[in-house]
Scaffold this motif. Structure first.
Motif, PDB file in Angstrom:
ATOM      1  N   GLN A 228       0.796  -1.206  -0.039  1.00 32.66           N
ATOM      2  CA  GLN A 228       0.044  -0.125   0.132  1.00 32.66           C
ATOM      3  C   GLN A 228       0.719   1.101  -0.008  1.00 32.66           C
ATOM      4  OE1 GLN A 228      -2.984   0.059   3.103  1.00 32.66           O
ATOM      5  NE2 GLN A 228      -4.075   1.901   2.322  1.00 32.66           N
ATOM      6  N   PRO A 229       1.074   1.754  -1.218  1.00 29.57           N
ATOM      7  CA  PRO A 229       2.031   3.211  -1.240  1.00 29.57           C
ATOM      8  C   PRO A 229       1.030   4.317  -0.892  1.00 29.57           C
ATOM      9  CG  PRO A 229       1.292   2.545  -3.456  1.00 29.57           C
ATOM     10  CD  PRO A 229       0.684   1.437  -2.390  1.00 29.57           C
ATOM     11  N   LYS A 230       1.984   5.308  -0.766  1.00 32.12           N
ATOM     12  CA  LYS A 230       1.188   6.798  -0.510  1.00 32.12           C
ATOM     13  C   LYS A 230       0.251   7.209  -1.737  1.00 32.12           C
ATOM     14  CE  LYS A 230       4.416   8.289   3.044  1.00 32.12           C
ATOM     15  NZ  LYS A 230       5.535   9.436   3.511  1.00 32.12           N
ATOM     16  N   GLU A 231       0.952   6.762  -2.815  1.00 33.80           N
ATOM     17  CA  GLU A 231       0.117   7.091  -4.071  1.00 33.80           C
ATOM     18  C   GLU A 231       0.681   6.113  -5.179  1.00 33.80           C
ATOM     19  OE1 GLU A 231       0.485  10.973  -7.320  1.00 33.80           O
ATOM     20  OE2 GLU A 231       1.477  11.137  -5.379  1.00 33.80           O
TER      21      GLU A 231
END
Length: 865
Positions: free
Chosen positions: A769-772
């Motif tokens: 789960q990346p920031k963007e």
């Protein structure tokens, strides 16, 4: 971002991240709002050393059993972790709750060796606490210390607010309660120190004046006078008896291999042999023994609670424990200990008879005995009151080798006053005769000789002696080494003279050297108990920079000399110690002097400990576990008769998770955790055949360090059928998960009738789960335009070939990665690094380090039906 979250970022970047994970099984966690006082106990050395320490375990138990008190533990981080902590603003934290050490009411330390002194300011400043007590603010925690190195606390007195002098089982909880009550009443820092200074055995340096003395050293303005009961000094406190309830059972279970992986019971505290060089023999008087029935109860409960398979029976001289043979009979008689390796460290040769030798041989997994003759010269042994003879040594060797031992370790010293070449010749003769005895029974019998260098310690008869100069000390070492150079049966090792000199400087120093200790720490001279970290040339420079003359280390003192530690009354009087010094090293007195007998057996020597022998607490033979004495043949028959016979084996598949910081548990440590938990649950595993049998535990390949998983699979072969009925399965899973660190647990257990090692997955699904999420990521996957990246070995990985499927849901990227024919995939770290646009990182190592900071989870494994 809190400490827990920051650790997830930095642990991939350090060596041995398991040292810093925290969340150890059996950790005590309490509601802070219901507590009177909280203490962070900082062991100023590495995790694997500190968590092995039995004193830490005892104090953790006696504090935490009080519902209103709390003790959590912390350890000194290695350089790489300290660098990351400073860079990422992570203060030194406790392991149970990842709380900053500076937020506790009290910070405690146990100093086991003077070579940890430079680690004191190191850990304090890492915690965000001023190193010097005078610089601390009103809201800062009180910093206190205890431990055996506090037989002279003066070199570090400027770093601590107070000291616990002596046994801590009763004193430490008393100090914490007093601090808590004082804070509750809103008292100032100074007022709290005044209150705890009233506690017997507490030393507050700020309240004791020092003045210049001999060699310009600071010494107490008011040395301790009077008897132990009526002294003006600080008394060393000792508990009057060893109590079963003061010993822990549920020890913290380490996340990695320790220096000593064993459950230990202290069977005896104190030694009254009267060796004139031995500080511990004075510091731990009087002699107190734990009843053997209590030893047995604690050993069985502790081994069950921790899953350890080694039992240590601890004391300064375990063979002198009065009921030692009866205790070994009880252990042999109890089938519970059949698969437990029992060790008896510190065996005195004059107590090591044939009967005990045979029993130790029956108990031990190894076949080596450790003896401490201290010197090979009978002349010197008489001088230092080491009341054993060469004949005692030869008898002990005969008993050991004839009982099946293949090695004897000798702990010895050079550096005694008046020591000469004749003494070294006698030393070599002793070794040669031991070799002859060993070779009668085994051609390859080994004599391992370890030579230390005498450090005249505080509160010993030799505290008036000087430290031996380098040329003479090394000449005596080389005398022995040359004689046995390349000898097939003898190995000789020796202590580093510069390290011993530094220890002498610390252990005999005064309050003025704290500024040198602080400067040494600032110059990176920490972890000096590690031989590889000692920097003697840098100490020479430091002494020169400060204009410090350390030559007092070599000087002999006068009778009237006042020492920096003379503000303490340890029980044994200074007059008694001076008399002992005279007996050993005044030629006129020495001529007719007889050995000082061991007062443990009734002949009080009036050393100053009150009680005239009544304070000695010896144990009787066991009653609850009373057992007959058996010959070696009878022991072999007994063990063989009750050894269970298993004619079947059962294979189980265990699915488990590693979440949170448990994802940094290395592969081998994880496998060891499974072996431990089966042992703890009393479930026998099947072992492989051959010279070095291993438990039959099969893992589906090593998981990359730092990767979370909710679908990891492990196979285990047991020798008993597990009850997996619906009502018992969840209970078994909970029991087997109990010794794991926080975040790791078993999810399912099921029997299988196939070889897990041949049943590999075809693909694995990972998530991140990346920031963007890059806007064009899905299109790149569809168009097969994902990048080529490198793994940590510099090998190219084409993401288009390895990623079978890509999905984006709920802000997460899910990728299904194909497996090789062994069930392994390319590391998901560079895969996600490439997906996040990191393919242009020049260094493969940099790419791996950067991508390892992604929180990636192994979600599922796919198998062919």
């Amino acid at each position: 971002m809190n400490i827990f979250e920051k650790l997830g970022q930095v642990l991939p970047l350090v060596e041995s991240p398991a040292r810093y994970m925290g969340g150890e099984a059996n950790s005590v966690v309490k509601d802070p709002s219901k507590l009177l006082a909280r203490m962070a106990f900082v062991f100023p050395d590495l995790y694997e050393i500190g968590l092995s320490n039995n004193g830490l375990r005892v104090l953790y138990h006696v504090v935490n059993r009080d519902p209103e008190l709390l003790m959590e533990v912390a350890f000194a981080p290695w350089d790489d972790m300290a660098e990351q902590m400073r860079k990422n603003d992570i203060p030194l934290y406790t392991h149970a709750t990842w709380t900053p050490v500076r937020e506790f009411d009290v910070v405690g330390m146990s100093l086991q060796t003077e070579l940890n002194f430079t680690n004191v300011p190191y850990v304090l400043e890492l915690a965000g606490i001023a190193a010097f007590s005078k610089d601390r603010k009103e809201e800062d925690p009180l910093v206190i210390a205890g431990g055996p190195a506090m037989a002279n606390p003066e070199p570090v007195a400027d770093f601590f607010d107070a000291f616990n002098i002596g046994d801590g089982e009763e004193m430490l909880p008393h100090i914490l309660r007093t601090v808590g009550e004082c804070k509750k009443r809103g008292m100032s820092r100074l007022e709290i120190l005044e209150e705890i200074a009233k506690i017997d055995g507490v030393y507050v340096p700020a309240f004791r004046k020092v003045i210049p003395g001999e060699f310009g050293m600071f010494v107490p303005a008011e040395p301790a006078k009077g008897s132990y009961e009526h002294t003006n000094g600080v008394r060393r406190i000792y508990v009057p008896e060893l109590k079963k309830e003061d010993y822990p059972v549920k020890n913290l279970i380490a996340n990695m291999r320790l220096v000593h992986n064993r459950y230990s019971v202290e069977v005896m505290r104190g030694c009254t042999q009267g060796c004139r060089f031995c500080q511990a023999g004075i510091w731990y008087r009087p002699c107190r023994e734990l009843p053997p029935d209590d030893v047995m109860d604690l050993a069985k409960a502790g081994l069950k609670a921790t899953g350890e398979n080694e039992l240590g029976l601890l004391s300064l001289s375990t063979a002198d424990y009065k009921p030692i043979e009866a205790l070994t009979d009880s252990i042999i008689d109890d089938a519970f200990f059949d698969n437990v390796d029992v060790s008896l460290p510190s065996i005195r040769v004059s107590s090591f008879g044939q009967s005990l030798a045979e029993k130790v041989a029956a108990l031990k997994g190894g076949r080596s005995g450790t003896f401490a003759p201290e010197t090979g010269s009978e002349r010197l042994r008489k001088m230092i009151n080491k009341t054993i003879t060469d004949e005692d040594m030869y008898n002990a060797a005969e008993h050991a080798f004839s009982s099946g031992f293949n090695k004897i370790k000798l702990y010895t010293m050079v550096g005694f006053p008046t020591e000469n070449d004749e003494d070294m010749e006698a030393f070599c003769g002793l070794i040669e005769n031991l070799v002859k005895i060993g070779r009668k029974y085994l051609r390859g019998a080994q004599i391992s000789v370890s030579m230390g260098i005498l450090i005249p310690k505080s509160f010993t008869a030799l505290q008036w002696a000087g430290f031996m100069d380098k040329d003479l000390a090394l000449a005596h070492v080389q005398f022995v080494h040359r004689r046995f150079f390349k000898h097939p049966n003898v190995k000789v090792t020796w202590a580093d003279w510069e390290t011993s000199r530094l220890e002498a400087f610390y252990s005999r120093g005064d309050r003025s050297i704290s500024k040198l200790i602080y400067e040494a720490y600032k110059r990176g001279m920490i972890f000096e108990s590690d031989n590889h970290r000692i920097r003697p040339k840098d100490w020479e420079v430091l002494w020169k920079d400060f204009g410090y003359d350390e030559s007092w280390i070599y000087e002999t003192r006068k009778k009237e000399s006042v020492f920096p530690w003379d503000f303490m009354h340890v029980g044994v009087t200074k007059a008694y110690l001076w008399n002992e010094y005279q007996k050993g090293f005044n030629p006129e007195v020495f001529k007719d002097a007889k050995p000082v007998p061991n007062c443990k057996w009734g002949e009080c020597q009036h050393c100053g400990i009150p009680g005239n022998g009544k304070e000695v607490r010896l144990a009787d033979n066991p009653e609850k576990y009373k057992a007959p004495s058996r010959t070696p043949e009878e022991i072999k028959k007994l063990v063989a008769a009750r050894r269970p016979v298993y004619d079947k084996r059962y294979t189980y598949k265990l699915t488990f998770q590693k979440l949170g910081l448990s994802r940094f548990l290395p592969h081998q440590n994880m496998l060891s955790a499974f072996v431990r938990t089966f042992s703890k649950a009393g479930i026998p595993l099947r072992y492989s055949e051959g010279f070095s049998p291993k438990p039959r535990i099969i893992n589906m390949g090593a998981l990359p360090l730092g990767l979370e998983t909710v679908c990891e699979i492990l196979g285990a072969e047991t020798l008993v059928l597990l009850d997996l009925s619906p009502e018992n399965k969840s209970k078994l899973i909970e029991e087997l998960s109990a010794p794991f660190p926080m975040g790791m647990k078993i999810l399912d257990i099921e029997p299988i009738d196939y070889k897990l090692s041949s049943h590999f997955p075809t693909s694995v699904t990972y998530s991140y789960q990346p920031k963007e999420i890059p806007a064009d990521l899905m299109q790149k996957f569809i168009d097969k335009k994902l990048p080529i990246v490198q793994n940590h070995r510099g090998q190219e990985i084409d993401l288009n070939e390895h990623i079978c499927n890509l999905k984006i849901a709920n802000g997460k990227i899910f990728i299904r990665v194909k497996c090789n024919n062994q069930g392994g995939t390319a590391s998901p770290y560079p895969l996600f690094g490439g997906l996040m646009g990191m393919e242009n990182v020049n260094s493969a190592a940099a790419l791996d380090d950067a991508s390892r900071q992604f929180l990636i989870r192994k979600e599922e494994m796919q198998f062919n039906s």
